[in-house]
Design a protein around this motif. Sequence first.
Motif, PDB file in Angstrom:
ATOM      1  N   ASP A 131       0.797  -1.231   0.000  1.00 49.36           N
ATOM      2  CA  ASP A 131       0.000   0.000   0.000  1.00 49.36           C
ATOM      3  C   ASP A 131       0.827   1.277   0.000  1.00 49.36           C
ATOM      4  OD1 ASP A 131      -2.436  -1.367  -0.002  1.00 49.36           O
ATOM      5  OD2 ASP A 131      -2.432  -1.569   2.184  1.00 49.36           O
ATOM      6  N   LEU A 132       2.111   1.193  -0.346  1.00 46.92           N
ATOM      7  CA  LEU A 132       2.965   2.383  -0.360  1.00 46.92           C
ATOM      8  C   LEU A 132       2.361   3.498  -1.199  1.00 46.92           C
ATOM      9  CD1 LEU A 132       5.725   3.802   0.219  1.00 46.92           C
ATOM     10  CD2 LEU A 132       6.589   2.676  -1.850  1.00 46.92           C
ATOM     11  N   PHE A 133       1.783   3.159  -2.351  1.00 49.38           N
ATOM     12  CA  PHE A 133       1.300   4.182  -3.277  1.00 49.38           C
ATOM     13  C   PHE A 133      -0.166   4.537  -3.072  1.00 49.38           C
ATOM     14  CE2 PHE A 133       4.939   2.103  -5.333  1.00 49.38           C
ATOM     15  CZ  PHE A 133       5.786   3.208  -5.382  1.00 49.38           C
ATOM     16  N   VAL A 134      -0.721   4.067  -1.957  1.00 53.40           N
ATOM     17  CA  VAL A 134      -2.034   4.578  -1.541  1.00 53.40           C
ATOM     18  C   VAL A 134      -1.910   6.070  -1.257  1.00 53.40           C
ATOM     19  CG1 VAL A 134      -3.709   4.555   0.360  1.00 53.40           C
ATOM     20  CG2 VAL A 134      -2.946   2.397  -0.678  1.00 53.40           C
ATOM     21  N   TYR A 135      -0.738   6.465  -0.760  1.00 46.44           N
ATOM     22  CA  TYR A 135      -0.440   7.870  -0.519  1.00 46.44           C
ATOM     23  C   TYR A 135       0.373   8.416  -1.688  1.00 46.44           C
ATOM     24  CZ  TYR A 135      -1.811   6.510   4.170  1.00 46.44           C
ATOM     25  OH  TYR A 135      -2.502   6.000   5.243  1.00 46.44           O
ATOM     26  N   ARG A 136       0.144   9.659  -2.023  1.00 46.08           N
ATOM     27  CA  ARG A 136       0.883  10.293  -3.120  1.00 46.08           C
ATOM     28  C   ARG A 136       2.316  10.547  -2.668  1.00 46.08           C
ATOM     29  NH1 ARG A 136      -1.292  12.603  -7.460  1.00 46.08           N
ATOM     30  NH2 ARG A 136       0.160  14.370  -7.372  1.00 46.08           N
TER      31      ARG A 136
END
Length: 399
Positions: free
Chosen positions: A134-139
């Motif tokens: 989920d690293l790229f759940v955040y911008r």
Amino acid sequence: MNVEKAFFDMFLPERGYQPYKTLFALFMFYPAVILAGIIIPGIARASNYFNEMNREKRLITAIIQTVIPVVFLLFTLKFSYNNYDKAFVEFHYFAEQEDWESVLEKGEMLPHEDRLVLFQLNRALYHSGRLTDDLFVYRQIWGQDGLILTRYYNSRILMPISDYYFDLGYIKESLHWAYEALTKYELEPVVLKRIALSNLILGQYKIAEKFLTILSKSVIHKKWANKYLKYLNNENLIESDLFIREKRDLMPKHDYYAHNDEPGIDLYNLLEVNENNKMAFEYFIANSLLRHNIGIVIKSLHYLSELNYSKIPRHIEEAILIYILVQKGENVQLKPYNISRLTAENFNRYNYILYNKHKNNLKSAQHDLAKYFSNTFWYYLHYVSPITTKKEIKERSIE
């Protein structure tokens, strides 16, 4: 600690909070009333007048003296209360307490443009077992500099850097940053605790004793300090502490220079000396993804089985599919793992939207891709990465 520090150094600077000074005017109300009674001319006559007042008038006067500070307090609180400031303080408090679910929840209220917010969110993702999924759940608009803070640092983030290295088991480097913080925030309990505990882990008992003794004089931290004072020169007691034993097991067996400008090197070194350091592996992978180093990710796939992963994390799957596409079907050794059906289908759909529907026009395709794939490594590569957008950090590296 002097009065100023007691009131205005309530939190480390990463908490981003300073209480409104108008609040402290409340403490001066009644001393001001007494002072006025001393210096105002005609005090004797006023005093006689007060003595001659009937009970009803005295009651009214007492009520007025009570109501004025209460009204001032309510007025001050109304205009000084800031929900954002409260969320920011709570966010960093939860990180300090390692309450990672609360960090993730509170982080939704804060701007992810703040590197320190993004750093703590990424840290919470790791400790929640979600970093490589989920690293790229955040911008991740700051790329590797939102994951690891060492390339651009200032006094505000000295202790978070120490936290990062402490989590990794790189105790000497964590201690280095804690000492840096001590030069800025003398007698700050969070800093003193880190220095004391790190020296205890390293077996530097005389130094640990010095800082534990300071903390033992604090009403708030006395219990914590007394617990670890018993550990001094007592290896049997230390070995019975699972937390300390875990940190000692993660520590590098030999010293080497830290690479602040190239944090990936430190992560690689930590992984080389201890292949069971899962955090070093996941941060190494995350750092490589954020820097577009897909080849390094492919070369590191053997760690999945060594660390007993039940499946390939989603973002690693996404990187593998790009690698296969770019290398025109080059075989990648995945056994005993497989790419999940869902990730493969999403990759095909992503490519269809970009290459077929929008004829490889990135600008035209962004809206459609963002609706379904904004949380993927693919979208990060095309639209978010600072390598792609040329976004630069504009802040002083030290202060």
